[in-house]
Design a protein around this motif. Structure first.
Motif, PDB file in Angstrom:
ATOM      1  N   GLY A 274       0.813  -1.206   0.000  1.00 45.37           N
ATOM      2  CA  GLY A 274       0.000   0.000   0.000  1.00 45.37           C
ATOM      3  C   GLY A 274       0.848   1.257   0.000  1.00 45.37           C
ATOM      4  O   GLY A 274       1.899   1.326  -0.645  1.00 45.37           O
ATOM      5  N   GLY A 275       0.422   2.279   0.725  1.00 41.07           N
ATOM      6  CA  GLY A 275       1.184   3.537   0.754  1.00 41.07           C
ATOM      7  C   GLY A 275       0.357   4.634   1.400  1.00 41.07           C
ATOM      8  O   GLY A 275      -0.606   4.374   2.131  1.00 41.07           O
ATOM      9  N   ARG A 276       0.723   5.858   1.088  1.00 39.28           N
ATOM     10  CA  ARG A 276       0.047   6.984   1.710  1.00 39.28           C
ATOM     11  C   ARG A 276      -0.370   8.009   0.657  1.00 39.28           C
ATOM     12  O   ARG A 276       0.203   8.077  -0.442  1.00 39.28           O
ATOM     13  N   ILE A 277      -1.356   8.786   1.030  1.00 41.55           N
ATOM     14  CA  ILE A 277      -1.840   9.877   0.191  1.00 41.55           C
ATOM     15  C   ILE A 277      -1.778  11.156   1.012  1.00 41.55           C
ATOM     16  O   ILE A 277      -2.245  11.191   2.162  1.00 41.55           O
ATOM     17  N   ASP A 278      -1.201  12.180   0.440  1.00 42.66           N
ATOM     18  CA  ASP A 278      -1.111  13.487   1.085  1.00 42.66           C
ATOM     19  C   ASP A 278      -1.843  14.512   0.226  1.00 42.66           C
ATOM     20  O   ASP A 278      -1.536  14.663  -0.962  1.00 42.66           O
ATOM     21  N   VAL A 279      -2.791  15.195   0.838  1.00 41.14           N
ATOM     22  CA  VAL A 279      -3.559  16.229   0.146  1.00 41.14           C
ATOM     23  C   VAL A 279      -3.292  17.551   0.853  1.00 41.14           C
ATOM     24  O   VAL A 279      -3.398  17.642   2.088  1.00 41.14           O
ATOM     25  N   SER A 280      -2.935  18.574   0.086  1.00 41.17           N
ATOM     26  CA  SER A 280      -2.595  19.866   0.692  1.00 41.17           C
ATOM     27  C   SER A 280      -3.133  21.006  -0.152  1.00 41.17           C
ATOM     28  O   SER A 280      -3.421  20.842  -1.342  1.00 41.17           O
ATOM     29  N   ALA A 281      -3.273  22.143   0.494  1.00 41.39           N
ATOM     30  CA  ALA A 281      -3.714  23.365  -0.179  1.00 41.39           C
ATOM     31  C   ALA A 281      -2.775  24.492   0.206  1.00 41.39           C
ATOM     32  O   ALA A 281      -2.316  24.578   1.356  1.00 41.39           O
ATOM     33  N   ARG A 282      -2.498  25.370  -0.740  1.00 43.58           N
ATOM     34  CA  ARG A 282      -1.660  26.535  -0.477  1.00 43.58           C
ATOM     35  C   ARG A 282      -2.012  27.627  -1.467  1.00 43.58           C
ATOM     36  O   ARG A 282      -2.660  27.385  -2.480  1.00 43.58           O
ATOM     37  N   ARG A 283      -1.608  28.819  -1.154  1.00 47.03           N
ATOM     38  CA  ARG A 283      -1.829  29.961  -2.038  1.00 47.03           C
ATOM     39  C   ARG A 283      -0.496  30.377  -2.644  1.00 47.03           C
ATOM     40  O   ARG A 283       0.505  30.527  -1.933  1.00 47.03           O
ATOM     41  N   GLU A 284      -0.506  30.588  -3.934  1.00 48.44           N
ATOM     42  CA  GLU A 284       0.665  31.111  -4.647  1.00 48.44           C
ATOM     43  C   GLU A 284       0.212  32.292  -5.475  1.00 48.44           C
ATOM     44  O   GLU A 284      -0.414  32.125  -6.520  1.00 48.44           O
ATOM     45  N   GLY A 285       0.517  33.504  -4.975  1.00 50.08           N
ATOM     46  CA  GLY A 285       0.058  34.712  -5.661  1.00 50.08           C
ATOM     47  C   GLY A 285      -1.458  34.780  -5.638  1.00 50.08           C
ATOM     48  O   GLY A 285      -2.095  34.697  -4.591  1.00 50.08           O
ATOM     49  N   GLY A 286      -2.061  34.898  -6.808  1.00 47.94           N
ATOM     50  CA  GLY A 286      -3.518  34.959  -6.909  1.00 47.94           C
ATOM     51  C   GLY A 286      -4.149  33.621  -7.192  1.00 47.94           C
ATOM     52  O   GLY A 286      -5.327  33.558  -7.574  1.00 47.94           O
ATOM     53  N   GLU A 287      -3.402  32.521  -6.999  1.00 48.21           N
ATOM     54  CA  GLU A 287      -3.915  31.190  -7.314  1.00 48.21           C
ATOM     55  C   GLU A 287      -4.021  30.328  -6.064  1.00 48.21           C
ATOM     56  O   GLU A 287      -3.212  30.433  -5.137  1.00 48.21           O
TER      57      GLU A 287
END
Length: 348
Positions: A274-287
């Motif tokens: 199996g393994g792992r899943i990493d979900v992340s959010a970040r802001r880069e400029g206006g995106e």
């Protein structure tokens, strides 16, 4: 009654320019009189006519949608505006010309029938031309608004169709997993069923709109990953990273779950450990940048194209909602496995 005064000012300037053109043409046929004379008459007649028609049309309820009264009311407004404009315009212009000594003090001296007919004819023609011009502008604006509304409604309907296609896809996979688990571990199957009910309840709430806060998307994704971890056990680990300042940003509903499902089905399940899943959010400029990374088997002769039914629909939904402003990149992760990076306008 909401009046767009910027548009009214623009119309006023256009009418004044048109009146100057009419006065210039009149002067060209009668160069023996002062140029100021046709200017004064043209301006006062034209502006009073404009006031009656352009401001008067906002008094009619039928003009609220199209910007112009419907039926006989529109014709009556133009006729009434021209009559009032000619009468009061001449009245005021006579006094102005008389005060400043312009020749003649009236566009219709006693006994000059030709002058009177010309004055009426010019006023009628100019009034009709200007009214039709402004009617055409309002009509075009109205049609553009309706076309924009139709496009938005079509996009919303298209998104709803995509969502209804994705939901059964996830549901069928989950039910198949649940069926397999019932005979092996009934207690875990019961827990999985409880989580699935909670997930479907949240999904039904989210289906009422095409977007929802990013926090809701992550909460929904957490429910899904809990469902999958019950079935896969220790073969699945996951992390969800959402900065608090990004939690309320609107995102397309049901956007991340198909990507995570793709990572599990094509990345982690074929891998023995199996393994792992990493979900992340970040802001880069206006995106707003959303990243889904897995440690699965990676790309297997896939030519860099994402597998899975849901992945193509996610890309299509992003294109429908944000056009070229949204991007979705699927590639091999440097440490193994795959990663999917979505970029959308942070304020959208």
């Amino acid at each position: 009654m909401n009046i767009d005064w910027i548009s009214k000012l623009r119309h006023l300037l256009q009418v004044m320019a048109f009146c100057l053109v009419v006065a210039t043409l009149q002067y060209a046929f009668r160069p023996d009189r002062s140029y100021a004379t046709p200017v004064v008459y043209s301006m006062f007649i034209g502006l009073i006519t404009w006031l009656c028609i352009d401001l008067g049309r906002d008094l009619f309820p039928s003009s609220a949608e199209t910007g112009w009264p419907k039926g006989i009311a529109g014709v009556a407004l133009v006729v009434g505006g021209i009559v009032v404009g000619w009468f009061f315009g001449n009245l005021v212009a006579n006094q102005v010309c008389l005060y400043y000594g312009f020749y003649p003090p009236s566009p219709a001296p006693p006994g000059d029938g030709n002058e009177f007919r010309n004055s009426v004819l010019i006023t009628v023609v100019a009034g009709v031309v200007c009214s039709y011009y402004f009617y055409s502008i309002n009509r075009s604006s109205y049609l553009e608004r309706k076309m924009g509304e139709a496009r938005r409604q079509a996009d919303d309907a298209r998104l709803k169709v995509l969502e209804t296609q994705l939901e059964p896809h996830m549901l069928f996979n989950t039910l198949a997993n649940l069926r397999a688990l019932i005979s092996v571990d009934p207690e875990r199957a019961q827990t999985m069923l409880d989580h699935m009910i909670a997930y479907l309840r949240a999904t039904l709430s989210a289906s009422r709109s095409t977007t929802h806060p990013l926090q809701a998307e992550f909460d929904r994704l957490h429910d899904y990953l809990v469902l999958m971890s019950i079935r896969m056990g220790q073969r699945l680990a996951f992390t969800l990273t959402l900065p608090p300042e990004l939690a309320q940003l609107p995102v397309p509903a049901l956007m991340l779950q198909p990507i995570v499902e793709n990572s599990i089905k094509h990345g982690l399940e074929p891998k023995l450990e199996g393994g792992r899943i990493d979900v992340s959010a970040r802001r880069e400029g206006g995106e707003l940048v959303l990243e889904v990374r897995d440690t699965g088997v990676g790309l297997q002769d896939n030519n860099g194209a994402p597998k899975g039914y849901g992945m193509s629909h996610v890309r299509e939904r992003l294109g429908t909602m944000h056009g070229a402003r949204a991007t979705m990149d699927f590639a091999a992760a440097p440490e193994g496995g795959t990663r999917t990076i979505i970029r959308i306008p942070a304020g959208a």
